[in-house]
Write a protein that holds these residues in place. Structure first.
Motif, PDB file in Angstrom:
ATOM      1  N   GLY A 104       0.777  -1.228   0.000  1.00 39.20           N
ATOM      2  CA  GLY A 104       0.000   0.000   0.000  1.00 39.20           C
ATOM      3  C   GLY A 104       0.810   1.279   0.000  1.00 39.20           C
ATOM      4  N   SER A 105       2.082   1.205   0.326  1.00 39.58           N
ATOM      5  CA  SER A 105       2.929   2.397   0.380  1.00 39.58           C
ATOM      6  C   SER A 105       4.176   2.166  -0.455  1.00 39.58           C
ATOM      7  N   TRP A 106       4.582   3.226  -1.170  1.00 39.35           N
ATOM      8  CA  TRP A 106       5.711   3.115  -2.097  1.00 39.35           C
ATOM      9  C   TRP A 106       6.639   4.314  -1.944  1.00 39.35           C
ATOM     10  N   GLY A 107       7.930   4.059  -2.170  1.00 40.23           N
ATOM     11  CA  GLY A 107       8.887   5.142  -2.243  1.00 40.23           C
ATOM     12  C   GLY A 107       8.947   5.714  -3.642  1.00 40.23           C
ATOM     13  N   GLN A 108       9.815   6.693  -3.822  1.00 49.04           N
ATOM     14  CA  GLN A 108       9.916   7.382  -5.109  1.00 49.04           C
ATOM     15  C   GLN A 108      10.845   6.662  -6.077  1.00 49.04           C
ATOM     16  N   GLY A 109      11.635   5.736  -5.582  1.00 51.61           N
ATOM     17  CA  GLY A 109      12.521   4.962  -6.440  1.00 51.61           C
ATOM     18  C   GLY A 109      13.939   5.507  -6.464  1.00 51.61           C
ATOM     19  N   THR A 110      14.885   4.611  -6.723  1.00 54.27           N
ATOM     20  CA  THR A 110      16.286   4.999  -6.870  1.00 54.27           C
ATOM     21  C   THR A 110      16.866   4.244  -8.061  1.00 54.27           C
ATOM     22  N   GLN A 111      17.620   4.943  -8.882  1.00 49.34           N
ATOM     23  CA  GLN A 111      18.135   4.362 -10.120  1.00 49.34           C
ATOM     24  C   GLN A 111      19.374   3.519  -9.852  1.00 49.34           C
ATOM     25  N   VAL A 112      19.383   2.325 -10.408  1.00 52.48           N
ATOM     26  CA  VAL A 112      20.561   1.463 -10.397  1.00 52.48           C
ATOM     27  C   VAL A 112      20.936   1.181 -11.845  1.00 52.48           C
ATOM     28  N   THR A 113      22.168   1.493 -12.194  1.00 50.86           N
ATOM     29  CA  THR A 113      22.647   1.255 -13.545  1.00 50.86           C
ATOM     30  C   THR A 113      23.901   0.388 -13.479  1.00 50.86           C
ATOM     31  N   VAL A 114      23.871  -0.736 -14.194  1.00 46.53           N
ATOM     32  CA  VAL A 114      24.991  -1.664 -14.214  1.00 46.53           C
ATOM     33  C   VAL A 114      25.573  -1.665 -15.618  1.00 46.53           C
ATOM     34  N   SER A 115      26.828  -1.266 -15.723  1.00 46.12           N
ATOM     35  CA  SER A 115      27.479  -1.199 -17.034  1.00 46.12           C
ATOM     36  C   SER A 115      28.218  -2.502 -17.316  1.00 46.12           C
ATOM     37  N   SER A 116      28.276  -2.847 -18.598  1.00 43.94           N
ATOM     38  CA  SER A 116      28.930  -4.109 -18.985  1.00 43.94           C
ATOM     39  C   SER A 116      30.413  -3.890 -19.252  1.00 43.94           C
TER      40      SER A 116
END
Length: 124
Positions: free
Chosen positions: A112-124
């Motif tokens: 029922g409750s959510w955060g705003q999100g955080t970006q995770v980027t994994v480079s090859s």
């Protein structure tokens, strides 16, 4: 309702590690089951991991099992997601979610409750 704020995202090379944190407001954090979801570009949001209110039970998506670990510190009102052996396909916005009650669920509608999100980027 509980307010959630994620942190810890960033850019990392494949094989590296990151630890996400999710800080929750309120005095009843220990009564919430917590989860992590993620959404990659042009894809639907998907379940990653969940932990019961006590911390004694955890559940993981097959795609992250053995690489990610969810944990919580009820004294600090915080849930964590330790991500090891990261792969480019782990690239996504990661969301923290809270569900009142003790049972673990893996569907978005169960939280029922959510955060705003955080970006995770994994480079090859």
């Amino acid at each position: 309702q509980v307010q959630l704020v994620e942190s810890g995202g960033g850019l990392v090379q494949a094989g590296g590690s990151l630890r996400l944190s999710c800080a929750a407001s309120g005095r009843t954090f220990s009564s919430y089951t917590m989860g992590w979801f993620r959404q990659a570009p042009a894809k639907e949001r998907e379940f990653v991991a969940a932990i019961s209110s006590s911390g004694r039970s955890t559940y993981y998506a097959d795609s992250v099992k053995g690489r990610f670990t969810i944990s919580r510190d009820n004294a600090k009102n915080t849930v964590y997601l330790q991500m090891n052996s990261l792969k480019p396909e782990d690239t996504a916005v990661y969301y923290c979610a809270a569900r009142e009650g003790r049972s673990i669920v893996t569907t978005e509608t169960g939280f029922g409750s959510w955060g705003q999100g955080t970006q995770v980027t994994v480079s090859s």
